[in-house]
Write an enzyme that holds these catalytic residues in place. Structure first.
Site, PDB file in Angstrom:
ATOM      1  CG  HIS A 123      -1.952  -0.941   1.355  1.00 58.46           C
ATOM      2  ND1 HIS A 123      -2.148  -1.746   2.463  1.00 58.46           N
ATOM      3  CD2 HIS A 123      -2.936  -1.266   0.479  1.00 58.46           C
ATOM      4  CE1 HIS A 123      -3.204  -2.513   2.272  1.00 58.46           C
ATOM      5  NE2 HIS A 123      -3.703  -2.254   1.066  1.00 58.46           N
ATOM      6  CB  CYS A 169      -3.217  -1.543   9.224  1.00 60.20           C
ATOM      7  SG  CYS A 169      -1.830  -1.214   8.166  1.00 60.20           S
TER       8      CYS A 169
HETATM    9  C1  CIR Z   1      -3.778  -7.694   3.890  1.00 61.35           C
HETATM   10  O1  CIR Z   1      -2.925  -8.216   3.177  1.00 61.35           O
HETATM   11  O2  CIR Z   1      -4.786  -7.179   3.410  1.00 61.35           O
HETATM   12  C2  CIR Z   1      -3.580  -7.693   5.370  1.00 61.35           C
HETATM   13  N1  CIR Z   1      -2.925  -8.894   5.784  1.00 61.35           N
HETATM   14  C3  CIR Z   1      -2.762  -6.497   5.796  1.00 61.35           C
HETATM   15  C4  CIR Z   1      -3.477  -5.211   5.533  1.00 61.35           C
HETATM   16  C5  CIR Z   1      -2.687  -4.049   5.986  1.00 61.35           C
HETATM   17  N2  CIR Z   1      -3.438  -2.872   5.837  1.00 61.35           N
HETATM   18  C6  CIR Z   1      -2.919  -1.677   5.635  1.00 61.35           C
HETATM   19  O3  CIR Z   1      -1.728  -1.567   5.419  1.00 61.35           O
HETATM   20  N3  CIR Z   1      -3.733  -0.649   5.587  1.00 61.35           N
END
Ligand code: CIR
Length: 256
Positions: free
Chosen positions: A164, A251
């Site tokens: 991201h 997150c």
């Molecule tokens: C994913 O791969 O979607 C989750 N394991 C981690 C999401 C992390 N979210 C973020 O950086 N906003």
């Protein structure tokens, strides 16, 4: 950045062991450890005076603690996303229901995909990563939601292999941000004071600023020093088990 009064969070499910990870892990994810760390994170935000809105966790959604990806809140409006990972799409309904008690909520339709982790707001601009999770239709939906509220949407091409936009940067104030050295060109962010994060602490480019306070990873002393010198009160937080599932400090929360 407007100082938030509330934080929306969602507990780590026991199914967290099946959360998405970009790289294979040498040892399995430890849900109990992640739950303890998440509780510490929420407690730190509560101590800063934020009202905590806890959405019930969902065992059917191993990644549901990473609420940031499910909604973008700005200008008094919530855009509920259609996450790029299909396994994460069932997460959004419960988030939308809680947000709708506080804000007008708009949604986006297929084929749009957008993860909140790709959205970085600085003042009247939302920078959005064009990533494997966020597509052109998702970026168009973001612009359609927030453009009429005076926010400009600026797409940012993402370096290969970066999940991201906010994996490599995060906002501290409307005109100040952290950025991991050697990732995105600093000139991308026009008129913004950039505090760089050294390569050895790249994971700490994602911090969570709340007014003059800032949650910083516990294992990033140089970044903590730079953020302190820039004027923030630093709180060191250990979310290393969430990080193993690619979740950084922004997150697990939606601030508004
Ligand atoms: C994913 O791969 O979607 C989750 N394991 C981690 C999401 C992390 N979210 C973020 O950086 N906003």
């Amino acid at each position: 950045m407007p100082i938030p009064h509330r934080v929306l969070v969602r507990g780590v499910p026991a199914s967290f062991a099946a959360a998405l990870t970009g790289l294979p892990l040498a040892a399995p994810l430890d849900p109990a450890r992640a739950q303890r760390q998440h509780a510490g994170y929420v407690a730190a935000l509560a101590e800063l005076g934020l009202e905590v809105l806890a959405v019930p966790t969902d065992e059917a959604c191993p990644d549901c603690c990473f609420v940031e990806d499910t909604a973008v809140v700005a200008a008094g409006l919530a855009l509920v996303t259609r996450p790029g990972a299909p396994s994460r799409r069932p997460e959004v309904a419960a988030i939308a229901a809680v947000l709708a008690r506080h804000l007008p909520v708009v949604t986006m339709d297929a084929p749009a995909t957008l993860d909140g982790g790709d959205c970085l707001r600085l003042g009247a601009t939302i920078y959005v990563g064009r990533s494997a999770r966020t597509n052109e239709a998702g970026i168009a939906a973001l612009a359609a939601a927030f453009g009429p509220h005076g926010l400009a949407v600026v797409p940012v091409p993402m370096p290969a292999g970066v999940l991201h936009l906010k994996t490599v940067c995060s906002p501290l104030a409307d005109d100040c941000m952290l950025l991991a050295e050697g990732t995105i060109a600093p000139a991308t962010f026009v008129g913004v004071r950039i505090i760089s994060v050294p390569p050895g602490e790249a994971h700490a480019a994602n911090v969570l600023a709340v007014g003059t306070h800032c949650l910083v990873p516990h294992d990033a002393p140089e970044t903590a020093e730079r953020v302190t010198r820039a004027g923030w009160t630093v709180h060191a937080i250990d979310t290393s088990e969430l990080r193993r599932a690619d979740g950084a400090l922004t997150c697990p929360s939606i601030l508004f």
